[in-house]
Design a protein around this motif. Structure first.
Motif, PDB file in Angstrom:
ATOM      1  N   GLU A 312      36.531  43.254  53.471  1.00  0.00           N
ATOM      2  CA  GLU A 312      36.315  44.959  53.015  1.00  0.00           C
ATOM      3  C   GLU A 312      37.242  45.099  51.781  1.00  0.00           C
ATOM      4  N   PHE A 313      38.496  44.729  51.840  1.00  0.00           N
ATOM      5  CA  PHE A 313      39.400  44.320  50.695  1.00  0.00           C
ATOM      6  C   PHE A 313      38.847  43.589  49.448  1.00  0.00           C
ATOM      7  N   SER A 314      37.965  42.383  49.735  1.00  0.00           N
ATOM      8  CA  SER A 314      37.365  41.577  48.606  1.00  0.00           C
ATOM      9  C   SER A 314      36.326  42.560  47.992  1.00  0.00           C
ATOM     10  N   GLY A 315      35.593  43.171  48.832  1.00  0.00           N
ATOM     11  CA  GLY A 315      34.575  44.175  48.203  1.00  0.00           C
ATOM     12  C   GLY A 315      34.976  45.222  47.131  1.00  0.00           C
ATOM     13  N   ILE A 316      36.325  45.582  47.532  1.00  0.00           N
ATOM     14  CA  ILE A 316      36.941  46.858  46.815  1.00  0.00           C
ATOM     15  C   ILE A 316      37.511  46.012  45.590  1.00  0.00           C
ATOM     16  N   MET A 317      37.972  44.876  45.742  1.00  0.00           N
ATOM     17  CA  MET A 317      38.585  44.177  44.287  1.00  0.00           C
ATOM     18  C   MET A 317      37.311  43.725  43.364  1.00  0.00           C
ATOM     19  N   ASP A 318      36.178  43.365  44.063  1.00  0.00           N
ATOM     20  CA  ASP A 318      34.989  43.094  43.509  1.00  0.00           C
ATOM     21  C   ASP A 318      34.475  44.308  42.417  1.00  0.00           C
ATOM     22  N   THR A 319      34.520  45.539  43.087  1.00  0.00           N
ATOM     23  CA  THR A 319      34.016  46.665  42.267  1.00  0.00           C
ATOM     24  C   THR A 319      35.059  47.038  41.236  1.00  0.00           C
ATOM     25  N   LEU A 320      36.348  46.840  41.562  1.00  0.00           N
ATOM     26  CA  LEU A 320      37.374  47.250  40.447  1.00  0.00           C
ATOM     27  C   LEU A 320      37.495  46.146  39.518  1.00  0.00           C
ATOM     28  N   LEU A 321      36.989  44.797  39.609  1.00  0.00           N
ATOM     29  CA  LEU A 321      37.182  43.942  38.510  1.00  0.00           C
ATOM     30  C   LEU A 321      35.851  43.888  37.968  1.00  0.00           C
ATOM     31  N   GLY A 322      34.535  44.277  38.308  1.00  0.00           N
ATOM     32  CA  GLY A 322      33.448  43.843  37.715  1.00  0.00           C
ATOM     33  C   GLY A 322      32.984  42.441  37.722  1.00  0.00           C
ATOM     34  N   GLU A 323      32.254  42.235  36.423  1.00  0.00           N
ATOM     35  CA  GLU A 323      31.760  40.841  36.370  1.00  0.00           C
ATOM     36  C   GLU A 323      32.895  39.918  36.357  1.00  0.00           C
ATOM     37  N   LYS A 324      33.038  38.890  37.166  1.00  0.00           N
ATOM     38  CA  LYS A 324      34.034  37.809  36.998  1.00  0.00           C
ATOM     39  C   LYS A 324      33.911  36.604  35.825  1.00  0.00           C
ATOM     40  N   GLU A 325      34.947  36.201  35.430  1.00  0.00           N
ATOM     41  CA  GLU A 325      34.983  34.846  34.604  1.00  0.00           C
ATOM     42  C   GLU A 325      34.316  33.689  35.387  1.00  0.00           C
ATOM     43  N   LYS A 326      33.659  32.781  34.656  1.00  0.00           N
ATOM     44  CA  LYS A 326      33.144  31.674  35.243  1.00  0.00           C
ATOM     45  C   LYS A 326      34.122  30.588  34.832  1.00  0.00           C
ATOM     46  N   LEU A 327      34.439  29.777  35.923  1.00  0.00           N
ATOM     47  CA  LEU A 327      35.445  28.594  35.701  1.00  0.00           C
ATOM     48  C   LEU A 327      34.706  27.185  35.708  1.00  0.00           C
ATOM     49  N   THR A 328      34.920  26.164  34.952  1.00  0.00           N
ATOM     50  CA  THR A 328      34.251  24.992  35.269  1.00  0.00           C
ATOM     51  C   THR A 328      35.193  24.137  36.414  1.00  0.00           C
ATOM     52  N   GLU A 329      34.481  23.139  36.722  1.00  0.00           N
ATOM     53  CA  GLU A 329      35.079  22.412  37.600  1.00  0.00           C
ATOM     54  C   GLU A 329      36.090  21.524  37.182  1.00  0.00           C
ATOM     55  N   ASP A 330      36.089  21.435  35.795  1.00  0.00           N
ATOM     56  CA  ASP A 330      37.157  20.560  34.967  1.00  0.00           C
ATOM     57  C   ASP A 330      38.546  21.494  34.904  1.00  0.00           C
ATOM     58  N   GLU A 331      38.172  22.973  34.588  1.00  0.00           N
ATOM     59  CA  GLU A 331      39.221  24.044  34.692  1.00  0.00           C
ATOM     60  C   GLU A 331      39.789  24.073  35.918  1.00  0.00           C
ATOM     61  N   ILE A 332      39.154  24.224  36.813  1.00  0.00           N
ATOM     62  CA  ILE A 332      39.636  24.531  38.321  1.00  0.00           C
ATOM     63  C   ILE A 332      40.404  23.449  38.654  1.00  0.00           C
ATOM     64  N   ALA A 333      40.137  22.394  38.407  1.00  0.00           N
ATOM     65  CA  ALA A 333      41.107  21.083  38.641  1.00  0.00           C
ATOM     66  C   ALA A 333      42.517  20.965  37.902  1.00  0.00           C
ATOM     67  N   ARG A 334      42.240  21.372  36.721  1.00  0.00           N
ATOM     68  CA  ARG A 334      43.367  21.329  35.613  1.00  0.00           C
ATOM     69  C   ARG A 334      44.293  22.392  36.055  1.00  0.00           C
ATOM     70  N   PHE A 335      43.777  23.777  36.394  1.00  0.00           N
ATOM     71  CA  PHE A 335      44.584  24.813  36.835  1.00  0.00           C
ATOM     72  C   PHE A 335      45.443  24.487  38.124  1.00  0.00           C
ATOM     73  N   THR A 336      44.550  23.763  38.848  1.00  0.00           N
ATOM     74  CA  THR A 336      45.357  23.514  40.157  1.00  0.00           C
ATOM     75  C   THR A 336      46.416  22.604  39.821  1.00  0.00           C
ATOM     76  N   SER A 337      46.307  21.566  39.402  1.00  0.00           N
ATOM     77  CA  SER A 337      47.347  20.534  39.147  1.00  0.00           C
ATOM     78  C   SER A 337      48.605  21.159  38.433  1.00  0.00           C
ATOM     79  N   ILE A 338      48.397  22.164  37.655  1.00  0.00           N
ATOM     80  CA  ILE A 338      49.322  22.850  36.974  1.00  0.00           C
ATOM     81  C   ILE A 338      50.216  23.824  38.119  1.00  0.00           C
ATOM     82  N   ALA A 339      49.486  24.555  39.067  1.00  0.00           N
ATOM     83  CA  ALA A 339      49.976  25.455  39.894  1.00  0.00           C
ATOM     84  C   ALA A 339      50.715  24.712  40.937  1.00  0.00           C
ATOM     85  N   ILE A 340      50.120  23.759  41.218  1.00  0.00           N
ATOM     86  CA  ILE A 340      50.768  23.050  42.539  1.00  0.00           C
ATOM     87  C   ILE A 340      52.203  22.521  42.166  1.00  0.00           C
TER      88      ILE A 340
END
Ligand code: NAP
Ligand code: FE
Length: 368
Positions: A312-340
Motif C-alpha cells: 500500500e505504501f509503495s502505491g502511494i509513493m508511485d502516485t507521488l513520484l509519477g513516471e520513474k527513471e529507467k536504469l540500465t543493467e550497467d548503471e545498476i551494477a555500477r551504482f551497486t558497487s559504489i553503494a556497497i
C-alpha cells in the motif's frame, strides 16, 4: 547496548519567529555571513526578514548567494574565502539542504585550514563559526544535524563531513517561506524527511528516543499524503511537514542514514535525480527487503503511516513520484558497487548484500 541521544540546537518555531527573535543573533557575533541560494530566499521573504532583523539589531552582514543544488567542495572553499575577506564572525544559512550544508562547511573552513584531501577525514578541531539556520524546504532537517553533505567528484558520490561542532546554535522554523515552493520540490523534500525517519528506525543505532521522534515524524508526514497527492496543502500542513522534517533531522543526527541514502546518492550524482526523489524511488523496495528479516519493525513503521502493508505504501509513493527513471543493467551494477562500499550500509539493522542492493535498484523502474 547503550544508545546516545544528543541535539544541542535551540529550535524556535512558529509564524514570524525570525522577526520576533532577531535579538538572539546578538549572541552569535557582530557580522554575519548569510549563505543562501541564487533566487528563492529573495523571493520568499526570508532574506528580507533576516537582513531586517540584523539591521534593527545594528549587526553587519555580507551575502554569499552562490550555493547550487548538491553543493560542491569548491563552493564551500569559495564561501570560506568570501567569509574571510569580509571578516564575518558568524554564519546564517537560509534555504534548502544545499545552502544549509554548504554553510556548515563554510563555517568550518573559515576557521580552520583543512586541505581538500582531509575534508572528510573527521580530523578537525572544534573551532567553527556559530551558526543560525532557516530552512525554506521541509525535508533535510539539516538545521538540526551535524552533517554537511558535499558532492565528491573523486568518490563519484556525495560524502558527509560529520562533526558535533557542526550543529547550528539556532534553528528558526517558519512555514510561511514555503508557500511558493513547487509541489515537485515539496513532495521530494517531504519524502526525504520521511526517509530520514524510516531509515532512522531501521538503523542499528536506533534507540527509544530516536524511535519516538521518528514515529511522530512518520505519522505527521503520512497525515499529509493526500494533500501532497492533490496539491492542496494548507499553511498548517506545510508547518506540519516542516516540524516533521526537523524531527527527522533529530533522528538521523543520532542514528545516521542507511542503505537508501547511500544508494540514492548515485541516482543524484550520475542521473541528476533530486535528493528526496532518489530516496523515494528506493524506499518501498528497501522496506520490502527489511520486512523479510524484521517484519515487526517494518509493521511498526507502516502502522505509523496508518497503512496496512508495504505494498500500500509503495502505491502511494508511485502516485507521488509519477513516471520513474529507467536504469540500465550497467548503471545498476555500477551504482551497486559504489553503494556497497559506503559506511551507511553496515549501519542497517538488516545489512543488505550486494545482490540485495541490485534487486532494490531493479525495483526503481523498468530497465531501459
Ligand atoms: P535544495 O537543493 O536546497 O533546493 C532545491 C531547490 O528549491 C532550489 O532550486 C532552491 O532555490 C529551491 N527552494 C528552496 N527553498 C525554496 C522556497 N521556500 N520556495 C521556492 N523555492 C525554494 O533542496 P533540498 O532538497 O532542500 O536539499 C537537498 C540537499 O540537502 C542535498 O545536497 C542533500 O544531500 C542535502 N541533505 C542534507 C542532510 C543533512 O543532514 N545535512 C540531510 C538530507 C539531505 P534556490 O537555489 O534559489 O534557493
Ligand atoms: Fe536526506
Amino acid at each position: 547496548m547503550s544508545k546516545l541521544y544528543y541535539m544541542p540546537t535551540k529550535v524556535i518555531a512558529g509564524d514570524g519567529c525570525v522577526k520576533e527573535n532577531g535579538n538572539l543573533m546578538w549572541a552569535l557575533g557582530r557580522k554575519a555571513l548569510i549563505v543562501t541560494g541564487a533566487h528563492s530566499a529573495k523571493a520568499n521573504g526570508s532574506l528580507d526578514d533576516v537582513t531586517g532583523v540584523l539591521n534593527s539589531a545594528g549587526l553587519d552582514y555580507a551575502v554569499f548567494d552562490k550555493v547550487m543544488a548538491n553543493p560542491t567542495i569548491a563552493c564551500a572553499y569559495e564561501g570560506a574565502a568570501f567569509a574571510k575577506k569580509n571578516e564575518v564572525d558568524f554564519v546564517i544559512a537560509i534555504g534548502g539542504g544545499s545552502p544549509m550544508d554548504a554553510a556548515k562547511a563554510i563555517a568550518l573552513l573559515s576557521r580552520q585550514d583543512i586541505a581538500e584531501e582531509e575534508l572528510f577525514s573527521g580530523n578537525y578541531g572544534n573551532d567553527v563559526f556559530p551558526m543560525a539556520f532557516i530552512p525554506t524546504t521541509a525535508g533535510t532537517g539539516s538545521e538540526v544535524t551535524q552533517y554537511s553533505i558535499l558532492t565528491n567528484h573523486k568518490a563519484e558520490t556525495k560524502t558527509s563531513i560529520a562533526a558535533p561542532t557542526l550543529f547550528p546554535k539556532l534553528a528558526f522554523l517558519d512555514a510561511k517561506y514555503m508557500e511558493g515552493l513547487s509541489y515537485t520540490t515539496t513532495i521530494n523534500t517531504a519524502i526525504d524527511a520521511l526517509s530520514h525517519s524510516v531509515e532512522g528506525m531501521l538503523s542499528n543505532r536506533a534507540g527509544a528516543i530516536s524511535d519516538s521522534l521518528a514515529m511522530e515524524s512518520i505519522s505527521l508526514i503520512a497525515s499529509c499524503f493526500e494533500a501532497l497527492k492533490k496539491g492542496t496543502l494548507t499553511h498548517r500542513q506545510r508547518e506540519t511537514l516542516l516540524h516533521a522534517s526537523a524531527l527527522g533531522g533529530m533522528v538521523i543526527a543520532n542514528t545516521g542514514t542507511t542503505a537508501v541514502h547511500s544508494m540514492g546518492y548515485s541516482l543524484t550524482y550520475f542521473r541528476n535525480v533530486d535528493h528526496g526523489r532518489a530516496n523515494g524511488l528506493l524506499l518501498a523496495a528497501f522496506l520490502a527487503f527489511v520486512e523479510r528479516n524484521a517484519p515487526e519493525r517494518v509493521n511498526t513503521i507502516i502502522t505509523c503511516m496508518g497503512l496496512k502493508s508495504v505494498k500500500e505504501f509503495s502505491g502511494i509513493m508511485d502516485t507521488l513520484l509519477g513516471e520513474k527513471e529507467k536504469l540500465t543493467e550497467d548503471e545498476i551494477a555500477r551504482f551497486t558497487s559504489i553503494a556497497i562500499k559506503t559506511k551507511n550500509i553496515s549501519n542497517c539493522m538488516v545489512v543488505p548484500k550486494q545482490e540485495d542492493l541490485l534487486d532494490i535498484f531493479k525495483a526503481v523502474g523498468n530497465i531501459a
